[in-house]
Design an enzyme around this catalytic site. Structure first.
Site, PDB file in Angstrom:
ATOM      1  N   GLY A  13       0.812  -1.208   0.000  1.00 33.95           N
ATOM      2  CA  GLY A  13       0.000   0.000   0.000  1.00 33.95           C
ATOM      3  C   GLY A  13       0.850   1.265   0.000  1.00 33.95           C
ATOM      4  CB  SER A  14       3.920   2.254   1.812  1.00 35.69           C
ATOM      5  OG  SER A  14       3.408   2.025   3.105  1.00 35.69           O
ATOM      6  CG  ASN A  40      -5.198   3.650   9.192  1.00 30.38           C
ATOM      7  OD1 ASN A  40      -5.632   4.645   8.604  1.00 30.38           O
ATOM      8  ND2 ASN A  40      -4.087   3.674   9.881  1.00 30.38           N
ATOM      9  CD  GLN A  80      -7.089  -0.768   7.536  1.00 30.67           C
ATOM     10  OE1 GLN A  80      -7.884  -1.585   7.993  1.00 30.67           O
ATOM     11  NE2 GLN A  80      -5.794  -0.848   7.794  1.00 30.67           N
ATOM     12  CB  SER A 137      -1.796  -3.276   1.284  1.00 38.21           C
ATOM     13  OG  SER A 137      -0.814  -4.068   1.904  1.00 38.21           O
ATOM     14  CG  HIS A 181       0.049  -6.651   4.931  1.00 41.16           C
ATOM     15  ND1 HIS A 181      -0.071  -6.291   6.254  1.00 41.16           N
ATOM     16  CD2 HIS A 181       0.484  -5.552   4.297  1.00 41.16           C
ATOM     17  CE1 HIS A 181       0.287  -5.014   6.399  1.00 41.16           C
ATOM     18  NE2 HIS A 181       0.628  -4.545   5.220  1.00 41.16           N
ATOM     19  CB  THR A 232      12.247 -10.278 -11.181  1.00 43.76           C
ATOM     20  OG1 THR A 232      13.373 -10.096 -12.044  1.00 43.76           O
ATOM     21  CG2 THR A 232      11.594 -11.623 -11.453  1.00 43.76           C
ATOM     22  CB  CYS A 267       3.233   4.054  11.305  1.00 45.39           C
ATOM     23  SG  CYS A 267       2.486   3.131   9.980  1.00 45.39           S
TER      24      CYS A 267
END
Ligand SMILES: *Cc1c(COP(=O)(O)O)cnc(C)c1O
Length: 383
Positions: free
Chosen positions: A70-71, A151, A179, A199, A201, A237, A324
């Site tokens: 996501g970042s 989030n 999210q 993202s 995860h 790759t 964070c």
């Protein structure tokens, strides 16, 4: 008992996702850019993954670019839109004050490059007001960036309306949907959204994998230069097993969204009700639309810093806000933007339940949190 209630920080990779990924480590391990069959198997897997993700979101496969998460997606979109703005004489950027730091810190960096930035505050329910956006838009605005779901509170933002307002002023619109993807229905078909980030995860896929959506016709800028992967917009790759896992995870999330939402909402509402019995509690962003598993609650007179390790020892994984921000003593920028005092922000916990949550786990979390909050309050009184 062990209860993982920090799914906004990350999620467990589902067993089916691991199974889908494994052959791409050991069997179909070719480089997708290689022309012999082993490479072409990997290349075909990327095509299938892109098509599956596009089908879940209602966009074209060619509108998706795979990233490391996501970042990176946020960074690439913001920089690309800023470059577009510069080329069109637009050097003003707008975002909400409750964005993830991937957006906020990129904007800080763009400021140093000469862009001006307006951050929109939010109301007490944690939602951006379209009227505030309207007032902030200027003929110089290049981009408006407002997340789909926050989030920390789970509050859903009126992005359809915000995107239309941005377009009315000739600006582009981005939504950080990290999210939301896999948790609420999203259709990019006929949507005014120009860019979206996601993202893996956060929806039971592997860490270090994400994607961005950029509407057809928009020319992205590269952050990473090298080979011609991702149509020349993201060199390196491809993480083939990760991308295969991300697509499998999104497919699984979309296939089970209705029942997952119901289970999570019921569990979340039960937890909110049980904890609400304690005096001196307040739910943040509890009255408007929220993600199904999110509950952010203040416990007056108790610091999250004191509560978190005790809950951790009891097997309960929760957090005091974004991953964070935890570890830093600063109060949440999201809760502050909603008008909370620093004290209240520091006494708030975020529960983000998973789709496998059970009533027994809800009961255990509620009883443990209530007991520990009361114990810590009594300690403070005796001092
Ligand atoms: C987790 C998160 C991100 C960052 O995604 P990564 O894949 O961890 O880089 C960005 N925005 C929001 C809203 C998030 O919750």
């Amino acid at each position: 008992m062990f209860v993982y209630a920090d799914n906004a920080a990350t999620t467990r990779v589902s067993d089916a996702v691991v199974a889908a990924m494994l052959p791409y480590f050991t069997e179909h391990y070719g480089n997708p850019s290689s022309t012999y069959p082993l490479g072409q198997e990997a290349s075909a897997a990327l095509i299938r993954a892109r098509e599956a993700i596009a089908a879940c979101l209602g966009c074209l496969p060619s509108e998706l670019t795979f990233t490391s998460g996501g970042s990176e997606a946020d960074n690439q979109i913001l920089r690309s839109a800023a470059a577009w703005g510069k080329a069109h004489g637009r050097t003003h950027l707008i975002a909400s004050a409750i964005e993830h730091h991937a957006v906020l810190n990129t904007l800080e960096d763009l400021k140093a490059e000469g862009f001006s930035v307006t951050l929109l505050s939010v109301g007490p329910e944690g939602v951006v007001s379209p009227a505030d956006l309207k007032a902030a838009l200027t003929p110089q605005t290049a981009l408006v960036s407002v997340m789909l779901a926050n989030n920390e509170t789970g509050a859903l933002q009126p992005i359809q309306q915000l995107a239309e307002l941005a377009h009315g002023a000739g600006a582009l619109f981005h939504t950080d949907a990290v999210q939301a993807v896999g948790h609420v229905p999203i259709s990019l078909k006929n949507s005014p959204v120009d860019f979206l980030s996601a993202s893996a995860h956060k929806f039971h896929g592997p860490k270090g994998n994400g994607f961005l959506f950029a509407k057809r016709g928009f020319e992205l800028q590269s952050l990473i230069f090298g080979g011609a992967q991702e149509r020349g917009k993201r060199a390196g790759t491809e993480n083939v097993p990760g991308i295969v896992g991300m697509a499998a995870a999104l497919q699984e999330a979309c296939d089970h969204m209705t029942e997952n939402t119901k289970r999570m909402e019921e569990a979340r509402d039960a937890l909110q009700e049980k904890l609400g019995v304690l005096p001196g509690t307040r739910v943040h962003a509890g009255t408007l639309l929220r993600l199904p598993g999110h509950l952010n609650m203040a416990f007056e007179g108790v610091s999250a810093e004191a509560l978190l390790p005790v809950l951790g020892m009891a097997g309960i994984c929760v957090s005091s806000g974004s991953a964070c921000a935890s570890g830093s003593p600063d109060p949440s920028h999201v809760l502050l933007a909603m008008g909370c005092s620093p004290d209240e922000a520091k006494s708030s916990l975020r529960f983000s339940l998973g789709d496998d949550i059970t009533p027994e786990q809800v009961e255990y979390v509620a009883e443990t949190v209530k007991r520990e909050v009361e114990r810590l309050r009594n300690l403070h009184q005796r001092r």
